[in-house]
Design a protein around this motif. Structure first.
Motif, PDB file in Angstrom:
ATOM      1  N   GLY A  24      79.491 109.775  85.534  1.00 41.78           N
ATOM      2  CA  GLY A  24      79.882 110.585  84.463  1.00 41.78           C
ATOM      3  C   GLY A  24      78.770 111.249  83.567  1.00 41.78           C
ATOM      4  N   THR A  25      78.875 112.274  82.969  1.00 35.85           N
ATOM      5  CA  THR A  25      77.726 113.185  82.270  1.00 35.85           C
ATOM      6  C   THR A  25      78.323 113.465  81.155  1.00 35.85           C
ATOM      7  N   GLN A  26      77.694 113.259  79.870  1.00 32.04           N
ATOM      8  CA  GLN A  26      77.975 113.530  78.506  1.00 32.04           C
ATOM      9  C   GLN A  26      77.898 114.952  78.303  1.00 32.04           C
ATOM     10  N   VAL A  27      78.964 115.697  77.882  1.00 29.03           N
ATOM     11  CA  VAL A  27      78.954 116.976  77.254  1.00 29.03           C
ATOM     12  C   VAL A  27      79.172 117.234  75.892  1.00 29.03           C
ATOM     13  N   THR A  28      78.410 117.401  75.068  1.00 28.94           N
ATOM     14  CA  THR A  28      78.643 117.406  73.451  1.00 28.94           C
ATOM     15  C   THR A  28      78.541 118.892  73.200  1.00 28.94           C
ATOM     16  N   VAL A  29      79.728 119.398  72.494  1.00 27.82           N
ATOM     17  CA  VAL A  29      79.736 121.024  71.913  1.00 27.82           C
ATOM     18  C   VAL A  29      79.937 120.664  70.405  1.00 27.82           C
ATOM     19  N   SER A  30      78.788 121.444  69.757  1.00 36.79           N
ATOM     20  CA  SER A  30      78.746 121.025  68.307  1.00 36.79           C
ATOM     21  C   SER A  30      79.379 122.447  67.674  1.00 36.79           C
ATOM     22  N   SER A  31      80.014 122.431  66.447  1.00 40.94           N
ATOM     23  CA  SER A  31      80.679 123.616  65.694  1.00 40.94           C
ATOM     24  C   SER A  31      79.818 124.116  65.001  1.00 40.94           C
ATOM     25  N   GLY A  68      73.795 117.895  84.617  1.00 43.54           N
ATOM     26  CA  GLY A  68      74.145 119.126  84.045  1.00 43.54           C
ATOM     27  C   GLY A  68      74.635 119.110  82.629  1.00 43.54           C
ATOM     28  N   GLY A  69      74.979 117.878  82.276  1.00 43.13           N
ATOM     29  CA  GLY A  69      75.678 117.625  80.875  1.00 43.13           C
ATOM     30  C   GLY A  69      74.534 117.830  79.641  1.00 43.13           C
ATOM     31  N   GLY A  70      74.936 117.936  78.560  1.00 46.13           N
ATOM     32  CA  GLY A  70      73.955 118.028  77.218  1.00 46.13           C
ATOM     33  C   GLY A  70      74.603 118.487  76.035  1.00 46.13           C
ATOM     34  N   LEU A  71      73.947 118.865  75.345  1.00 48.92           N
ATOM     35  CA  LEU A  71      74.595 119.371  73.848  1.00 48.92           C
ATOM     36  C   LEU A  71      74.242 120.650  73.936  1.00 48.92           C
ATOM     37  N   VAL A  72      75.423 121.430  73.462  1.00 45.17           N
ATOM     38  CA  VAL A  72      75.515 122.867  73.125  1.00 45.17           C
ATOM     39  C   VAL A  72      76.338 123.388  72.131  1.00 45.17           C
ATOM     40  N   GLN A  73      76.015 124.507  71.426  1.00 45.85           N
ATOM     41  CA  GLN A  73      76.769 124.978  70.300  1.00 45.85           C
ATOM     42  C   GLN A  73      78.111 125.644  70.895  1.00 45.85           C
ATOM     43  N   ALA A  74      78.935 125.739  69.893  1.00 35.64           N
ATOM     44  CA  ALA A  74      80.224 126.233  70.476  1.00 35.64           C
ATOM     45  C   ALA A  74      79.972 127.580  70.859  1.00 35.64           C
ATOM     46  N   GLY A  75      80.831 128.045  71.989  1.00 30.85           N
ATOM     47  CA  GLY A  75      80.406 129.492  72.460  1.00 30.85           C
ATOM     48  C   GLY A  75      79.418 129.378  73.652  1.00 30.85           C
ATOM     49  N   GLY A  76      78.645 128.405  73.699  1.00 30.17           N
ATOM     50  CA  GLY A  76      77.635 128.269  74.869  1.00 30.17           C
ATOM     51  C   GLY A  76      78.428 127.766  76.086  1.00 30.17           C
ATOM     52  N   SER A  77      77.504 127.729  77.274  1.00 30.86           N
ATOM     53  CA  SER A  77      77.867 127.502  78.484  1.00 30.86           C
ATOM     54  C   SER A  77      77.039 126.323  78.940  1.00 30.86           C
ATOM     55  N   LEU A  78      77.458 125.621  79.988  1.00 32.59           N
ATOM     56  CA  LEU A  78      76.925 124.505  80.712  1.00 32.59           C
ATOM     57  C   LEU A  78      77.491 124.492  82.249  1.00 32.59           C
ATOM     58  N   ARG A  79      76.446 124.152  83.113  1.00 36.34           N
ATOM     59  CA  ARG A  79      76.989 124.075  84.681  1.00 36.34           C
ATOM     60  C   ARG A  79      76.851 122.567  85.029  1.00 36.34           C
ATOM     61  N   LEU A  80      77.879 122.091  85.475  1.00 37.94           N
ATOM     62  CA  LEU A  80      77.923 120.453  85.916  1.00 37.94           C
ATOM     63  C   LEU A  80      77.720 120.703  87.548  1.00 37.94           C
ATOM     64  N   THR A 137      77.566 119.684  97.572  1.00 42.95           N
ATOM     65  CA  THR A 137      77.813 119.681  96.026  1.00 42.95           C
ATOM     66  C   THR A 137      78.860 120.287  95.680  1.00 42.95           C
ATOM     67  N   GLY A 138      79.508 120.093  94.401  1.00 41.58           N
ATOM     68  CA  GLY A 138      80.467 120.689  93.749  1.00 41.58           C
ATOM     69  C   GLY A 138      79.913 121.113  92.263  1.00 41.58           C
ATOM     70  N   TYR A 139      80.436 122.328  91.731  1.00 39.64           N
ATOM     71  CA  TYR A 139      80.030 122.624  90.401  1.00 39.64           C
ATOM     72  C   TYR A 139      81.135 122.905  89.573  1.00 39.64           C
ATOM     73  N   LEU A 140      80.874 122.693  88.178  1.00 40.76           N
ATOM     74  CA  LEU A 140      81.978 123.380  87.219  1.00 40.76           C
ATOM     75  C   LEU A 140      81.054 123.992  86.100  1.00 40.76           C
ATOM     76  N   GLN A 141      81.393 125.369  86.415  1.00 44.25           N
ATOM     77  CA  GLN A 141      80.984 126.206  85.191  1.00 44.25           C
ATOM     78  C   GLN A 141      81.593 126.254  83.991  1.00 44.25           C
ATOM     79  N   MET A 142      80.874 126.075  82.807  1.00 43.13           N
ATOM     80  CA  MET A 142      82.106 125.736  81.797  1.00 43.13           C
ATOM     81  C   MET A 142      81.387 126.988  80.591  1.00 43.13           C
ATOM     82  N   ASN A 143      82.172 128.094  80.430  1.00 42.95           N
ATOM     83  CA  ASN A 143      81.583 129.037  79.406  1.00 42.95           C
ATOM     84  C   ASN A 143      82.712 129.067  78.284  1.00 42.95           C
ATOM     85  N   SER A 144      82.208 129.622  77.287  1.00 43.65           N
ATOM     86  CA  SER A 144      82.887 129.660  76.214  1.00 43.65           C
ATOM     87  C   SER A 144      83.500 128.292  75.382  1.00 43.65           C
ATOM     88  N   LEU A 145      82.478 127.237  75.442  1.00 44.32           N
ATOM     89  CA  LEU A 145      82.852 125.955  75.067  1.00 44.32           C
ATOM     90  C   LEU A 145      83.341 125.937  73.595  1.00 44.32           C
TER      91      LEU A 145
END
Length: 127
Positions: A120-127, A8-20, A78-86
């Protein structure tokens, strides 16, 4: 033996969301708690969130409280991590880990509490 696979990792912009997701497998799978940790380049690995599996009791680092939500699907192991307002400072490799025993005290933010770790999974948040 327990195998853990994060996704579930990936590249998102600031303020976006991902679910791991963290999928656990193995014929001897037994889950007392699942934790999430992250490590940014040049920094030490730090605690993010954890959950006691049976009663779904969550714990969060102050840096993510109010933005991240940890949960689990017992039927899917399965466990989840919902990430908002990144934020850019959330950029890191995220690892899930499992504590399989309920013997002794549980220090949820301590790495040594967990006997099994994912790749591990990479999460990248761009500004």
């Amino acid at each position: 033996q327990v195998q853990l696979v994060e996704s579930g990792g990936g590249l998102v912009q600031a303020g976006g969301s991902l679910r791991l997701s963290c999928a656990a497998s193995g014929s001897t799978f037994s889950n007392y708690a699942m934790g999430w940790f992250r490590q940014a380049p040049g920094k030490e690995r730090e605690f993010v969130a954890a959950i006691i599996w049976r009663r779904s009791a969550p714990y969060y680092a102050d840096s993510v409280k109010g933005r991240f939500t940890i949960s689990r699907d017992n039927g899917r192991n399965t466990g989840y991590l919902q990430m908002n307002s990144l934020k850019p400072e959330d950029t890191a490799v995220y690892y899930c880990a499992v504590r399989s025993t309920d013997s002794g005290p549980y220090y949820y933010a301590t790495e040594s509490q967990y006997g099994y770790w994912g790749q591990g999974t990479q999460v990248t948040v761009s500004s």
